[in-house]
Design a protein around this motif. Structure first.
Motif, PDB file in Angstrom:
ATOM      1  N   ASP A 169       0.833  -1.198   0.000  1.00 15.87           N
ATOM      2  CA  ASP A 169       0.000   0.000   0.000  1.00 15.87           C
ATOM      3  C   ASP A 169       0.871   1.253   0.000  1.00 15.87           C
ATOM      4  O   ASP A 169       1.750   1.415   0.861  1.00 15.87           O
ATOM      5  N   ILE A 170       0.629   2.123  -0.971  1.00 13.93           N
ATOM      6  CA  ILE A 170       1.342   3.397  -1.053  1.00 13.93           C
ATOM      7  C   ILE A 170       0.338   4.524  -0.875  1.00 13.93           C
ATOM      8  O   ILE A 170      -0.655   4.608  -1.611  1.00 13.93           O
ATOM      9  N   THR A 171       0.581   5.379   0.116  1.00 16.21           N
ATOM     10  CA  THR A 171      -0.341   6.457   0.442  1.00 16.21           C
ATOM     11  C   THR A 171       0.361   7.792   0.313  1.00 16.21           C
ATOM     12  O   THR A 171       1.460   7.978   0.845  1.00 16.21           O
ATOM     13  N   LYS A 172      -0.277   8.724  -0.370  1.00 11.02           N
ATOM     14  CA  LYS A 172       0.266  10.063  -0.526  1.00 11.02           C
ATOM     15  C   LYS A 172      -0.071  10.916   0.688  1.00 11.02           C
ATOM     16  O   LYS A 172      -1.199  10.916   1.169  1.00 11.02           O
ATOM     17  N   VAL A 173       0.933  11.626   1.198  1.00 14.77           N
ATOM     18  CA  VAL A 173       0.742  12.600   2.265  1.00 14.77           C
ATOM     19  C   VAL A 173       1.023  13.970   1.660  1.00 14.77           C
ATOM     20  O   VAL A 173       2.162  14.268   1.283  1.00 14.77           O
ATOM     21  N   SER A 174       0.004  14.789   1.519  1.00 18.48           N
ATOM     22  CA  SER A 174       0.150  16.084   0.846  1.00 18.48           C
ATOM     23  C   SER A 174       0.535  17.165   1.837  1.00 18.48           C
ATOM     24  O   SER A 174      -0.010  17.255   2.935  1.00 18.48           O
ATOM     25  N   SER A 175       1.461  18.018   1.419  1.00 13.51           N
ATOM     26  CA  SER A 175       1.841  19.157   2.240  1.00 13.51           C
ATOM     27  C   SER A 175       0.797  20.257   2.082  1.00 13.51           C
ATOM     28  O   SER A 175       0.107  20.327   1.069  1.00 13.51           O
ATOM     29  N   PRO A 176       0.680  21.142   3.066  1.00 16.67           N
ATOM     30  CA  PRO A 176      -0.308  22.222   2.973  1.00 16.67           C
ATOM     31  C   PRO A 176       0.086  23.315   1.988  1.00 16.67           C
ATOM     32  O   PRO A 176      -0.750  24.157   1.639  1.00 16.67           O
ATOM     33  N   ASP A 177       1.334  23.320   1.518  1.00 14.20           N
ATOM     34  CA  ASP A 177       1.805  24.308   0.553  1.00 14.20           C
ATOM     35  C   ASP A 177       1.960  23.653  -0.809  1.00 14.20           C
ATOM     36  O   ASP A 177       2.258  22.461  -0.910  1.00 14.20           O
ATOM     37  N   SER A 217       8.806   4.270  16.950  1.00 13.64           N
ATOM     38  CA  SER A 217       7.818   5.329  16.754  1.00 13.64           C
ATOM     39  C   SER A 217       7.215   5.224  15.361  1.00 13.64           C
ATOM     40  O   SER A 217       7.946   5.076  14.377  1.00 13.64           O
ATOM     41  N   PRO A 218       5.875   5.353  15.246  1.00 15.20           N
ATOM     42  CA  PRO A 218       5.239   5.330  13.922  1.00 15.20           C
ATOM     43  C   PRO A 218       5.281   6.679  13.219  1.00 15.20           C
ATOM     44  O   PRO A 218       4.732   6.822  12.127  1.00 15.20           O
ATOM     45  N   VAL A 219       5.940   7.656  13.845  1.00 17.43           N
ATOM     46  CA  VAL A 219       5.982   9.013  13.295  1.00 17.43           C
ATOM     47  C   VAL A 219       7.378   9.300  12.751  1.00 17.43           C
ATOM     48  O   VAL A 219       8.382   9.067  13.425  1.00 17.43           O
ATOM     49  N   LEU A 220       7.411   9.831  11.535  1.00 13.51           N
ATOM     50  CA  LEU A 220       8.681  10.146  10.881  1.00 13.51           C
ATOM     51  C   LEU A 220       8.992  11.628  11.034  1.00 13.51           C
ATOM     52  O   LEU A 220       8.119  12.482  10.840  1.00 13.51           O
ATOM     53  N   LEU A 221      10.242  11.929  11.359  1.00 14.57           N
ATOM     54  CA  LEU A 221      10.714  13.307  11.423  1.00 14.57           C
ATOM     55  C   LEU A 221      11.333  13.694  10.085  1.00 14.57           C
ATOM     56  O   LEU A 221      12.146  12.952   9.537  1.00 14.57           O
ATOM     57  N   GLY A 222      10.944  14.860   9.567  1.00 17.13           N
ATOM     58  CA  GLY A 222      11.521  15.331   8.314  1.00 17.13           C
ATOM     59  C   GLY A 222      11.743  16.833   8.334  1.00 17.13           C
ATOM     60  O   GLY A 222      11.240  17.546   9.209  1.00 17.13           O
ATOM     61  N   ASP A 223      12.513  17.308   7.375  1.00 13.14           N
ATOM     62  CA  ASP A 223      12.656  18.748   7.220  1.00 13.14           C
ATOM     63  C   ASP A 223      11.442  19.273   6.470  1.00 13.14           C
ATOM     64  O   ASP A 223      10.528  18.519   6.099  1.00 13.14           O
ATOM     65  N   ASP A 226       2.760  11.011  10.475  1.00 14.31           N
ATOM     66  CA  ASP A 226       2.238   9.877  11.242  1.00 14.31           C
ATOM     67  C   ASP A 226       1.812   8.805  10.252  1.00 14.31           C
ATOM     68  O   ASP A 226       0.849   8.989   9.497  1.00 14.31           O
ATOM     69  N   THR A 227       2.534   7.683  10.236  1.00 12.19           N
ATOM     70  CA  THR A 227       2.263   6.640   9.252  1.00 12.19           C
ATOM     71  C   THR A 227       0.991   5.860   9.557  1.00 12.19           C
ATOM     72  O   THR A 227       0.507   5.117   8.705  1.00 12.19           O
ATOM     73  N   ARG A 228       0.430   6.024  10.752  1.00 14.93           N
ATOM     74  CA  ARG A 228      -0.798   5.307  11.087  1.00 14.93           C
ATOM     75  C   ARG A 228      -1.998   5.860  10.338  1.00 14.93           C
ATOM     76  O   ARG A 228      -2.907   5.114   9.975  1.00 14.93           O
ATOM     77  N   ASP A 229      -2.015   7.169  10.092  1.00 19.92           N
ATOM     78  CA  ASP A 229      -3.143   7.766   9.378  1.00 19.92           C
ATOM     79  C   ASP A 229      -2.701   8.668   8.235  1.00 19.92           C
ATOM     80  O   ASP A 229      -3.503   9.411   7.670  1.00 19.92           O
ATOM     81  N   ALA A 230      -1.412   8.606   7.886  1.00 18.13           N
ATOM     82  CA  ALA A 230      -0.863   9.401   6.779  1.00 18.13           C
ATOM     83  C   ALA A 230      -1.128  10.891   6.967  1.00 18.13           C
ATOM     84  O   ALA A 230      -1.443  11.608   6.011  1.00 18.13           O
ATOM     85  N   SER A 231      -1.000  11.363   8.194  1.00 20.95           N
ATOM     86  CA  SER A 231      -1.208  12.780   8.475  1.00 20.95           C
ATOM     87  C   SER A 231       0.132  13.495   8.603  1.00 20.95           C
ATOM     88  O   SER A 231       1.162  12.880   8.897  1.00 20.95           O
ATOM     89  N   LEU A 232       0.110  14.805   8.389  1.00 20.79           N
ATOM     90  CA  LEU A 232       1.314  15.619   8.435  1.00 20.79           C
ATOM     91  C   LEU A 232       1.117  16.768   9.417  1.00 20.79           C
ATOM     92  O   LEU A 232       0.142  17.511   9.332  1.00 20.79           O
ATOM     93  N   ARG A 233       2.047  16.897  10.352  1.00 23.44           N
ATOM     94  CA  ARG A 233       2.038  18.004  11.296  1.00 23.44           C
ATOM     95  C   ARG A 233       3.318  18.814  11.095  1.00 23.44           C
ATOM     96  O   ARG A 233       4.403  18.249  10.970  1.00 23.44           O
ATOM     97  N   LEU A 234       3.188  20.138  11.074  1.00 23.36           N
ATOM     98  CA  LEU A 234       4.337  21.031  10.979  1.00 23.36           C
ATOM     99  C   LEU A 234       4.563  21.696  12.331  1.00 23.36           C
ATOM    100  O   LEU A 234       3.614  22.123  12.987  1.00 23.36           O
TER     101      LEU A 234
END
Length: 419
Positions: free
Chosen positions: A257-265, A279-285, A304-312
């Motif tokens: 399964d490949i899921t797209k996580v879209s940035s808000p910009d 941790s199921p959460v990935l840290l990125g720049d 968060d890979t559990r729900d493919a959500s992105l937090r800044l």
């Protein structure tokens, strides 16, 4: 059993479009010789007895690159225990066995033995020391790029040819690693990961652009693919789920399964990541200016890979691509240009600690130039300070610098082991 399973994986890769590689070489000779295709045998204990001396405790060491080569530094004594001259721009990556590092320079990846290692035995461990040195093995590449050590397998990507090389890092102690190879469709600045289930993850692109990620079976069949990852760069695992950065977010690969996580910009680039086994959460720049000569971002991304959500999360300070790390409990660590390690709860995005380490600094325009770099092993962080030719040892549990090591050269990249 571990090596038997990997032999099957290595044989499988031949089917994916390339032959097994590696020719005979003297592991104690010139560092520009090729590794042998013959795998070493024997147990870890036998290997330790033959080339190491048992130590009373762990002996952590650092591999530190500089202009002109790489040095091995003993963390406990601060002594430089090996100096190895190398030409060209020198980079270093963990090899995946806790003992060796892969040093990339002109011609490929040189194998560096840090000369300290350990073996776990349930409720205790045995620790050994030996001679730190370049072993003489060279894993050839036109443009050595990303090194991924995951689940007991190490995968290398040659940007110049698109060749993917796979090895068992435990074989490096024998000096003669057996390798196998596959190939991307086109050469590009890419990354690949050989998985334990025998499937191969790889980026898709060419010298002009990169567009996505592909999952390939042992027979070469495409099991899953996406072209919704423009500018795909880098890879890291959050537990057992892979995440690749894109210029508009990220893609999460969980099995097939490949899921797209879209940035808000419209342009919200994640290009460098740090994952964690716990941790199921990935840290990125996170960067938003496609036209910047060098963007100095202040926000980091948490996927968060559990729900493919992105937090800044806005740190209030900038950082560089060598600033990201993860703690033993999965905490997100970012070395800011304010000189501090910022400790972030990856689930909530809250800052839980700030550890002052170095003076304020500014990221240089040239990415190859030294700047403070963060590398983490367990509950210990190592932070270089090029301006003062130092590396600081940080106890993350206690939240403070415990020692500072003076170096004879200006440090660039750093890799540590636990000893």
């Amino acid at each position: 059993m571990k090596r038997t399973r990997l032999r099957v994986l290595l044989a499988t890769l031949v089917v994916l479009g390339a032959s097994a590689c590696g020719t005979g070489g003297d592991p104690s000779g010139d560092p520009d010789t090729d590794p042998s295709a013959t795998a070493g045998g024997g147990s870890d204990e036998a290997a330790a007895a033959s080339d190491g001396t048992e130590a009373a405790s762990a002996t952590p060491r650092l591999a530190v690159t500089h202009e002109g080569g790489v040095m091995v530094v003993d963390v406990t004594s601060g002594e430089v225990v090996a100096e190895e001259p190398l030409e060209g721009f020198v980079r270093v990556s963990p090899a995946g066995d806790g003992r060796h590092a892969l040093v990339s320079t002109t011609g490929g990846w040189n194998v560096l033995d840090l000369g300290s290692w350990g073996h776990e035995h349930g409720d205790h461990a045995h620790h050994y020391t030996g001679e730190p040195r370049l072993t003489g093995a060279l894993l050839e590449a036109v443009e050595p790029g990303h090194v991924v050590a995951h689940d007991g397998i190490t995968t290398l990507f040659d940007d110049g040819t698109g060749t993917i090389t796979v090895l068992d890092p435990e074989d490096l102690a024998d000096g003669r690693p057996e390798t196998a190879s596959a190939a991307a469709d086109e050469p590009h600045h890419g990354v690949a990961v050989q998985l334990r289930n025998r499937n191969l993850l790889m980026t898709v692109g060419d010298v002009e652009s990169r567009s996505g990620v592909r999952l390939v079976s042992p027979s070469g069949s495409v099991l899953a693919e996406t072209d919704e990852c423009p500018g795909v760069h880098g890879e890291a695992f959050a537990e057992d789920v892979a995440v690749f950065g894109c210029e508009d977010g990220a893609v999460v690969v969980d099995g097939r399964d490949i899921t797209k996580v879209s940035s808000p910009d419209a342009y919200g680039r994640i290009g460098n990541q740090a994952g964690s086994d716990v941790s199921p959460v990935l840290l990125g720049d996170y960067k938003t200016d496609p036209d910047a000569e060098l963007e100095r971002p202040t926000r980091i991304s948490l996927v968060d890979t559990r729900d493919a959500s992105l937090r800044l999360v806005d740190l209030g300070t900038s950082y560089s691509f060598r600033s990201l790390g993860r703690g033993a409990d999965g905490e997100a660590l970012v070395l800011g240009t304010d000189g501090a390690i910022h400790v972030i709860d990856p689930t909530t995005g809250d800052r839980t600690d700030r550890i002052d380490v170095v003076g304020r600094w500014r990221e240089p325009l040239d990415w190859q130039q030294p700047r403070p770099a963060l590398h983490v092993v367990g509950a210990t962080a190592y932070v270089t300070e090029p301006r003062r030719d130092r590396v600081h040892v940080v106890d993350l549990d206690r939240g403070r610098v415990t020692s500072t090591l003076d170096l004879p050269h200006t440090p660039n990249e750093v890799v540590a082991n636990a000893g």
